[in-house]
Design a protein around this motif. Sequence first.
Motif, short mmCIF file in Angstrom:
data_model
loop_
_atom_site.label_atom_id
_atom_site.label_comp_id
_atom_site.label_asym_id
_atom_site.label_seq_id
_atom_site.Cartn_x
_atom_site.Cartn_y
_atom_site.Cartn_z
N ARG A 6 -66.87 32.88 -70.12
CA ARG A 6 -65.44 32.96 -69.76
C ARG A 6 -65.26 32.82 -68.25
O ARG A 6 -64.43 32.06 -67.77
CB ARG A 6 -64.86 34.29 -70.22
N ALA A 7 -66.04 33.61 -67.51
CA ALA A 7 -65.93 33.59 -66.05
C ALA A 7 -66.38 32.24 -65.49
O ALA A 7 -65.79 31.73 -64.53
CB ALA A 7 -66.76 34.71 -65.45
N ARG A 35 -63.60 29.70 -65.93
CA ARG A 35 -62.55 29.94 -64.93
C ARG A 35 -62.96 29.39 -63.57
O ARG A 35 -62.15 28.77 -62.86
CB ARG A 35 -62.25 31.43 -64.82
N GLU A 36 -64.21 29.61 -63.20
CA GLU A 36 -64.71 29.11 -61.91
C GLU A 36 -64.63 27.59 -61.86
O GLU A 36 -64.18 27.00 -60.87
CB GLU A 36 -66.16 29.57 -61.72
N ALA A 70 -62.71 25.67 -63.63
CA ALA A 70 -61.31 25.25 -63.68
C ALA A 70 -60.71 25.22 -62.28
O ALA A 70 -59.87 24.37 -61.97
CB ALA A 70 -60.51 26.17 -64.59
N GLU A 71 -61.13 26.15 -61.43
CA GLU A 71 -60.63 26.17 -60.05
C GLU A 71 -61.21 25.03 -59.22
O GLU A 71 -60.58 24.56 -58.28
CB GLU A 71 -60.96 27.52 -59.40
N ARG A 119 -58.60 19.19 -66.00
CA ARG A 119 -58.01 20.50 -66.27
C ARG A 119 -57.72 20.69 -67.76
O ARG A 119 -57.96 21.77 -68.32
CB ARG A 119 -56.74 20.68 -65.44
N GLU A 163 -59.33 23.57 -70.11
CA GLU A 163 -58.49 24.48 -70.89
C GLU A 163 -58.93 24.51 -72.35
O GLU A 163 -58.96 25.57 -72.98
CB GLU A 163 -57.02 24.05 -70.78
N ALA A 188 -62.09 26.54 -72.51
CA ALA A 188 -61.78 27.97 -72.44
C ALA A 188 -61.31 28.49 -73.79
O ALA A 188 -61.68 29.61 -74.20
CB ALA A 188 -60.71 28.21 -71.38
#
Length: 265
Positions: free
Chosen positions: A166-167, A170-171, A173-174, A243, A247, A250
């Motif tokens: 999960r983390a 997110r990383e 995605a940034e 992106r 998503e 994720a």
Amino acid sequence: MSRSPAPPREVRPYLDELVHRTRAVCGPRLVSVLAVGSLALGDYRHGRSDIDVTVVVDGSLPRQALPELAAALAHPALECPAAGLELVVYPAGFTARPSGGAGYLMDLNTGPSLPERVSYDPGKAPAFWYVLDRSVAHQSGLRLTGRPAREVIAAPDRAGVLDALRASVREHAEGGGHTADNRILNGCRSVVYCRCGHWLAKRGAARIVAASEAEFRPLITDALRSFERPRGSALALPGPAVRGFLEWVAGRVEAAAGAEGRQYT
């Protein structure tokens, strides 16, 4: 399960010298030196991939040995033939048990394409990268010297790995500090792990996801093509498409984590 591949010939002299210098500093307190990451998974790309190494030491190693080891292995004192070296030193007592923490004694990044960094404080680092690396190491770590990976590195539990994924998503995605192609291929590897609980090389995982997800096939194909190029000439992939894909990744990770949680309720 298939055996881990031998290191490519382009990096064997470097790994031999790395082991020699690590043994010289750590002496009898050295437990294992393991190649992890793309080397362990058989997907090393010379000129693009990093060399990832996990070192396990006896907890009695004097702390002053760590800066000495960092100095001995830092590029260009030991010239790295790859994009960079990412080397993590752990105490054996920590790696013997599953953990969701970073837990390292030293984390060294060095090499021609990596910002020089050394840390001795695991509390200052996002733990998820280390959880994922130890999971790969337990499954496929390539022994360079000392005890085999499965004898010294416990497998993180699946729920802990999914939390780390999960983390990681997110990383990515940034996008900071990561090429778009690497973000896509890491996403594919995450999806395949969620499906089967096994780590595959990035490119192999990407081909699996491309075959099953027609919507993302062109983007993944472009990412694979880009990954064949050096980092500095990676292809520019469309930001909205990247992106959107991440998503979707994720969502797949969240679904797997939810299913894992329901098993224990």
